[in-house]
Write an enzyme that holds these catalytic residues in place. Structure first.
Site, PDB file in Angstrom:
ATOM      1  N   ASP A 144      31.658  28.702  16.369  1.00 10.50           N
ATOM      2  CA  ASP A 144      31.136  29.808  17.156  1.00 10.50           C
ATOM      3  C   ASP A 144      32.006  29.918  18.408  1.00 10.50           C
ATOM      4  O   ASP A 144      32.722  28.974  18.778  1.00 10.50           O
ATOM      5  CB  ASP A 144      29.677  29.529  17.522  1.00 10.50           C
ATOM      6  CG  ASP A 144      29.058  30.647  18.326  1.00 10.50           C
ATOM      7  OD1 ASP A 144      29.175  31.809  17.893  1.00 10.50           O
ATOM      8  OD2 ASP A 144      28.470  30.375  19.389  1.00 10.50           O
ATOM      9  N   ASP A 171      31.321  32.067  21.924  1.00 12.82           N
ATOM     10  CA  ASP A 171      30.728  32.007  23.256  1.00 12.82           C
ATOM     11  C   ASP A 171      29.776  30.821  23.361  1.00 12.82           C
ATOM     12  O   ASP A 171      28.862  30.660  22.550  1.00 12.82           O
ATOM     13  CB  ASP A 171      29.992  33.307  23.576  1.00 12.82           C
ATOM     14  CG  ASP A 171      29.756  33.458  25.065  1.00 12.82           C
ATOM     15  OD1 ASP A 171      30.748  33.653  25.791  1.00 12.82           O
ATOM     16  OD2 ASP A 171      28.601  33.351  25.507  1.00 12.82           O
TER      17      ASP A 171
END
Length: 323
Positions: free
Chosen positions: A3, A5
């Site tokens: 992932d 952010d």
């Protein structure tokens, strides 16, 4: 499968140490894929941003929920099929890459696809809502209720999905995490034999890995805090926990359980009178693994997560990749 952010960067800045740890991971033979529910930006733009932060990345290393949504649609419709687009440039590019033709919602189409787009107009939302209500199939890139911005968490595409669903009475096929299509598409493209999802969110990253049958690593650099960590119910827990991306290359100490006490790598953790207490010394990652294990043990036995208000994680010591 990383992932972005809260894992690789926060806002516009790299997570401290992330670039060095990822470089070391590549050198150790790990294939890195950058996976995001954000459908607004094309993979090339995301890769460019990563390189600006010192992270080696090419467009083919980035897989977005827009690409997963386009793949879902291509599996149902022939090449050249027109798809009504309610979203941004990322979705437009992804549809074209799959041989589909994005068209405005005012034109005939075989389906509607929606995703976050900062310039989506209300008149187009209204048209799409009516099309969906009247039976046109609908694929949504993701259902995230919030999106990080420079001015704080703002309404994400999931808010629009809720609006369209409430109006039409229809639930879309969702491509992004925690649903399977995004991670399935990532594995298909990257060819991993032992895929690991690395994320900071329990409801998307970790649940997404569980839904896809993958192991997961929760890093504590993003939105999940200590209280949320110890409150994760059985069936929704990550395979591994680490302070940061350094957890990709460090040995994860065996958890020892004795008389209700957890021992991990020099730390001892237990719950007393509802309060989680930790003693000892050791690495930052082992501290997080100790409190998670002790918290989950107490939660499973009592049905209530322990009080963590008096705990402070150990201050991270400067470390380089490989230490």
């Amino acid at each position: 499968m990383l992932d972005l952010d809260g894992v690789v960067y926060i806002g516009g800045q790299a997570v401290p140490g992330a670039a060095a740890w990822l470089a070391k991971s590549r050198a150790a033979g790990q294939r890195l894929a950058f996976v995001t529910n954000n459908a607004s930006r094309p993979p090339g733009k995301i890769a460019e941003h990563l390189r600006e932060l010192g992270v080696e990345a090419a467009a083919e290393d980035v897989i977005t929920s827009a690409q997963a949504a386009a793949r879902v649609l291509r599996g149902r419709y022939h090449e050249g099929a027109a798809v009504a687009l309610l979203g941004g440039a990322g979705l437009d590019e992804a549809l074209r890459a799959e041989g589909l033709v994005p068209v405005p919602v005012s034109e005939p189409a075989v389906a509607v696809v929606s995703g976050y787009g900062p310039d989506v107009l209300w008149r187009d939302i209204m048209r799409a809502a009516v099309l969906i209500r009247d039976g046109l199939p609908w694929v949504a890139s993701n259902g995230d209720l919030t999106i990080p911005t420079s001015f704080g968490a703002a309404p994400g595409h999931g808010v629009l999905v809720g609006l369209l669903s409430d109006f039409s009475g229809v639930q879309p096929v969702v491509a992004g995490k925690p649903q399977r299509p995004l991670l399935d598409e990532t594995i298909r493209r990257m060819g991993g034999r032992r895929p690991l999802m690395v994320g900071d969110r329990l409801d998307t990253d970790i649940d997404g890995a569980l839904n896809s049958g993958c192991d997961s690593l929760l890093v504590m650099t993003g939105v999940t805090d200590l209280a949320q960590l110890v409150a994760v119910p059985r069936g929704h827990r990550p395979s591994f926990v680490a302070a940061d991306l350094g957890g990709l290359l460090e040995a994860h100490s065996t958890v020892q359980v004795s008389a209700g006490e957890i021992a991990v790598g020099g730390w001892r953790a237990a719950v007393s009178s509802g309060r989680l207490e930790v003693a000892g010394e050791g690495g930052e990652g082992d501290w997080w693994r100790a409190v998670a294990s002790a918290g989950w043990l107490a939660l499973d036995e009592s049905g209530e997560p322990p009080d963590t208000r008096y705990l402070e994680p150990p201050r991270a010591q400067p470390r380089g990749p490989g230490r």
